[in-house]
Design an enzyme around this catalytic site. Structure first.
Site, mmCIF file in Angstrom:
data_model
loop_
_atom_site.group_PDB
_atom_site.id
_atom_site.type_symbol
_atom_site.label_atom_id
_atom_site.label_comp_id
_atom_site.label_asym_id
_atom_site.label_seq_id
_atom_site.Cartn_x
_atom_site.Cartn_y
_atom_site.Cartn_z
ATOM 1 N N ASP A 7 -6.291 -0.117 65.314
ATOM 2 C CA ASP A 7 -6.334 1.574 65.405
ATOM 3 C C ASP A 7 -5.812 2.215 66.888
ATOM 4 O O ASP A 7 -7.166 1.344 67.589
ATOM 5 C CB ASP A 7 -7.325 2.345 65.119
ATOM 6 N N SER A 10 -13.618 2.968 71.304
ATOM 7 C CA SER A 10 -13.763 4.680 71.354
ATOM 8 C C SER A 10 -15.039 4.546 72.492
ATOM 9 O O SER A 10 -15.097 5.960 73.003
ATOM 10 C CB SER A 10 -13.414 6.428 70.741
ATOM 11 N N LYS A 57 -5.846 12.588 71.749
ATOM 12 C CA LYS A 57 -6.650 12.300 72.699
ATOM 13 C C LYS A 57 -5.523 12.511 74.095
ATOM 14 O O LYS A 57 -4.993 13.478 74.393
ATOM 15 C CB LYS A 57 -6.661 11.137 72.490
ATOM 16 N N HIS A 80 -7.538 5.138 71.032
ATOM 17 C CA HIS A 80 -7.768 5.936 72.713
ATOM 18 C C HIS A 80 -6.383 5.077 73.836
ATOM 19 O O HIS A 80 -7.023 5.082 75.125
ATOM 20 C CB HIS A 80 -9.149 6.060 72.842
ATOM 21 N N ASN A 140 -11.046 13.875 75.243
ATOM 22 C CA ASN A 140 -10.196 12.607 74.910
ATOM 23 C C ASN A 140 -9.124 12.833 76.013
ATOM 24 O O ASN A 140 -7.928 12.466 75.354
ATOM 25 C CB ASN A 140 -10.404 12.328 74.086
ATOM 26 N N GLU A 162 -9.583 -1.294 66.865
ATOM 27 C CA GLU A 162 -9.248 -0.606 67.471
ATOM 28 C C GLU A 162 -8.596 -1.597 69.257
ATOM 29 O O GLU A 162 -8.940 -2.320 68.985
ATOM 30 C CB GLU A 162 -10.036 0.310 68.238
ATOM 31 N N HIS A 199 -13.751 2.887 64.610
ATOM 32 C CA HIS A 199 -14.429 3.675 63.769
ATOM 33 C C HIS A 199 -14.332 4.080 63.152
ATOM 34 O O HIS A 199 -14.473 3.489 62.339
ATOM 35 C CB HIS A 199 -13.222 4.834 64.400
HETATM 36 C C1 LIG Z 1 -10.673 5.165 67.557
HETATM 37 C C2 LIG Z 1 -10.682 6.486 66.809
HETATM 38 N N1 LIG Z 1 -10.016 6.365 65.684
HETATM 39 C C3 LIG Z 1 -9.852 7.262 64.718
HETATM 40 C C4 LIG Z 1 -10.131 8.456 64.620
HETATM 41 C C5 LIG Z 1 -9.777 9.863 64.314
HETATM 42 O O1 LIG Z 1 -8.819 10.624 64.888
HETATM 43 P P1 LIG Z 1 -8.684 12.688 64.465
HETATM 44 O O2 LIG Z 1 -8.996 12.793 65.538
HETATM 45 O O3 LIG Z 1 -6.956 12.647 64.709
HETATM 46 O O4 LIG Z 1 -9.414 12.167 63.246
HETATM 47 C C6 LIG Z 1 -11.074 8.388 66.435
HETATM 48 C C7 LIG Z 1 -11.221 9.967 66.988
HETATM 49 O O5 LIG Z 1 -12.245 10.029 67.263
HETATM 50 C C8 LIG Z 1 -11.009 7.870 66.832
HETATM 51 O O6 LIG Z 1 -11.225 7.810 68.230
#
Ligand SMILES: Cc1ncc(COP(=O)(O)O)c(C=O)c1O
Length: 382
Positions: A201, A177, A233, A204, A49, A173, A135
Site C-alpha cells: 500500500d 503514514s 495525497k 504515502h 497529505n 505499507e 493502516h
Molecule cells: C496507508 C494508507 N492506506 C490507505 C489509506 C486510505 O486511503 P483513502 O484516504 O483514499 O481512503 C490511507 C489514508 O489515510 C493511508 O494512510
C-alpha cells in the site's frame, strides 16, 4: 424504551473523553493549502497529505473543470453497468504506463481498495501476514476476512521470516503514514518471491519517492505482486487503484465488491487524476522543493526531544503522553500553526505524537518559524 445501542454509544464516547482521546471534526477553510483559516484565525498548515502541493493547484482545477465540460457530473452507475467511461479507461492506461503493471482497477478510496482486495482474495485456511503498523483499512479487513492473520513487528524482516511458515499474502505499507519511515521492501521481497505474494500500500510513497514519483517500490527497485495507490495525497485529488497482473485484474473485476457494487468515480475526477499524474511525472521541481524543505527541517529540528529522522515528508515528533500533546497542539495554534495531535488508537498506546507533514508549497521560513514555536511550546508544557 432504551435499547442496548443507546448505552453502548454513550459509554464508549464517555470512555474516550476520560482517556483524553476524544476526536472532533472542525470546519476548516482551505485545509489543502499551506495557510488555513479556522474560527477567523489564519494558521500555517503542517498537517495535510498534499505532499506535492497539487490539492489547490489552479491549473489542475481548470483541468477538472474541463473534465466536467467533457463528461458531465457524476458517473451515473457502477463500473459494470454504465459508469465506466473513456476517462476511466484513460486513467487506467496512464497508471499502467506510469507504474509498469498490466492492469489498474479503480476504487472510490484507498480504504475500499484495501478492503476489496483482502475480502475478495482471501479464503479460509489462507495465511495473511501484515506489518503491525499497517493502516486501519488493512488491519480491519484482515480481522474480518476468513484467512488467519499474523502480524510481524514493524519493519522487522527476521520476525516476518519466522512467521512465514507457508505461502501467504504479505502486506506492508511502502511509507508508514504515522511514522514516515520506509519499509525494507527489497528484503521483504526476497522472502516472498517464490512462495508468497507481496502487496504494498503506497498511499504515502506515490509521487514523493522514486523516478518520476513512481513511489516506494521504484525507490527500492522492487515490483510487488499487488500495488495499491491512492489519489488523495500527493496527487491532490481522491480515489485509488489496485495495480496488478492481467489475471488478478480479471478476478477483481468479477469479485471485488467495493468495485462492482459502488458508483464509479465521476469521470471528470478520473480525467483530473490523469492530468495530475502527468504533472507528478514531469514536475520534478516539486520533489526537489520537498527535499530542500526536508534538509531545512533536519537542520532546525534534529536537536529537539522526540525528533525522528525520516526520508519522507512525514516527520513525527514523539511525545508519548496523551494529555501533554493536546496542550502542545493548542499552544502551537495560539502561535499560528496547525499541527494535529495524533493519539491512540490511531497510534500505539504511549506513542502519541505531533505529525508534521511538509508540502512543496511550504517555505523555508515557515519551517524555521515552526521549529522556534515548537521549542517554546515544549518548554511551556513539558
Ligand atoms: C496507508 C494508507 N492506506 C490507505 C489509506 C486510505 O486511503 P483513502 O484516504 O483514499 O481512503 C490511507 C489514508 O489515510 C493511508 O494512510
Amino acid at each position: 424504551m432504551t435499547l442496548p445501542f443507546d448505552s453502548r454509544i454513550l459509554d464508549a464516547v464517555a470512555k474516550r473523553e476520560r482517556q483524553g482521546l476524544t476526536r472532533s471534526i472542525r470546519t476548516i477553510e482551505a485545509g489543502n493549502t499551506p495557510s488555513l483559516s479556522y474560527q477567523a484565525k489564519t494558521l500555517t498548515n503542517f498537517s495535510s497529505n498534499d505532499y506535492l502541493g497539487l490539492a489547490a493547484d489552479k491549473q489542475l482545477s481548470l483541468e477538472w473543470q474541463r473534465g466536467i465540460d467533457l463528461y458531465g457530473n457524476g458517473s451515473g452507475a457502477s463500473p459494470l453497468v454504465t459508469g465506466f467511461s473513456k476517462a476511466h479507461a484513460n486513467l487506467e492506461s496512464s497508471l499502467c504506463d506510469w507504474l509498469g503493471f498490466e492492469r489498474a482497477i479503480l476504487f472510490g478510496s484507498g480504504f475500499s481498495a484495501n478492503q476489496a482486495l483482502l475480502f475478495s482474495l482471501l479464503k479460509e485456511g489462507d495465511l495473511l501476514v501484515q506489518d503491525k503498523l499497517n493502516h486501519a483499512s488493512l488491519m480491519e479487513a484482515g480481522m474480518f476476512c476468513p484467512a488467519t492473520m499474523k502480524r510481524f513487528r514493524h519493519n522487522d524482516v527476521e520476525h516476518l521470516k519466522r512467521i512465514l511458515t507457508k505461502s501467504a499474502l504479505v502486506v506492508t505499507e511502502g511509507v508508514f503514514s504515522m511514522d514516515g519511515d520506509i519499509s525494507p521492501l527489497a528484503d521483504i521481497q526476497k522472502l516472498t518471491t517464490l512462495h508468497s505474494w507481496l502487496m504494498v500500500d503506497d498511499a504515502h510513497g506515490l509521487g514523493v519517492l522514486g523516478s518520476e514519483g513512481r513511489g516506494s517500490c521504484d525507490f527500492a527497485e522492487v515490483k510487488p505482486d499487488i500495488l495499491v495507490v491512492t489519489f488523495g495525497k500527493a496527487l491532490g485529488l481522491s480515489g485509488a487503484a489496485i495495480m496488478c497482473c492481467e489475471n488478478l485484474g480479471d478476478y477483481l473485476a468479477q469479485f471485488a465488491k467495493h468495485h462492482m457494487y459502488s458508483t464509479a468515480m465521476p469521470p471528470s475526477l478520473a480525467y483530473a487524476i490523469t492530468q495530475s499524474i502527468e504533472r507528478v511525472r514531469i514536475q520534478e521541481w516539486r520533489r526537489d522543493k520537498l527535499n530542500e524543505l526536508q534538509c531545512e527541517y533536519h537542520q532546525c529540528f534534529s536537536f529537539l526531544n522526540g525528533y525522528v529522522d525520516t526520508r519522507t515528508p512525514i516527520k513525527p515528533l514523539l511525545f508519548g503522553d496523551n494529555i501533554d500533546i493536546l496542550h502542545i497542539s493548542k499552544e502551537l495554534a495560539e502561535r499560528g500553526f496547525w499541527l494535529t495531535a495524533i493519539r491512540p488508537p490511531t497510534v500505539a498506546k504511549g506513542s502519541a505524537r505531533l505529525r508534521v507533514t511538509l508540502t512543496a508549497n511550504h517555505t523555508i521560513e515557515q519551517v524555521r518559524k515552526l521549529a522556534k514555536s515548537i521549542e517554546i511550546a515544549m518548554d511551556k508544557v513539558v
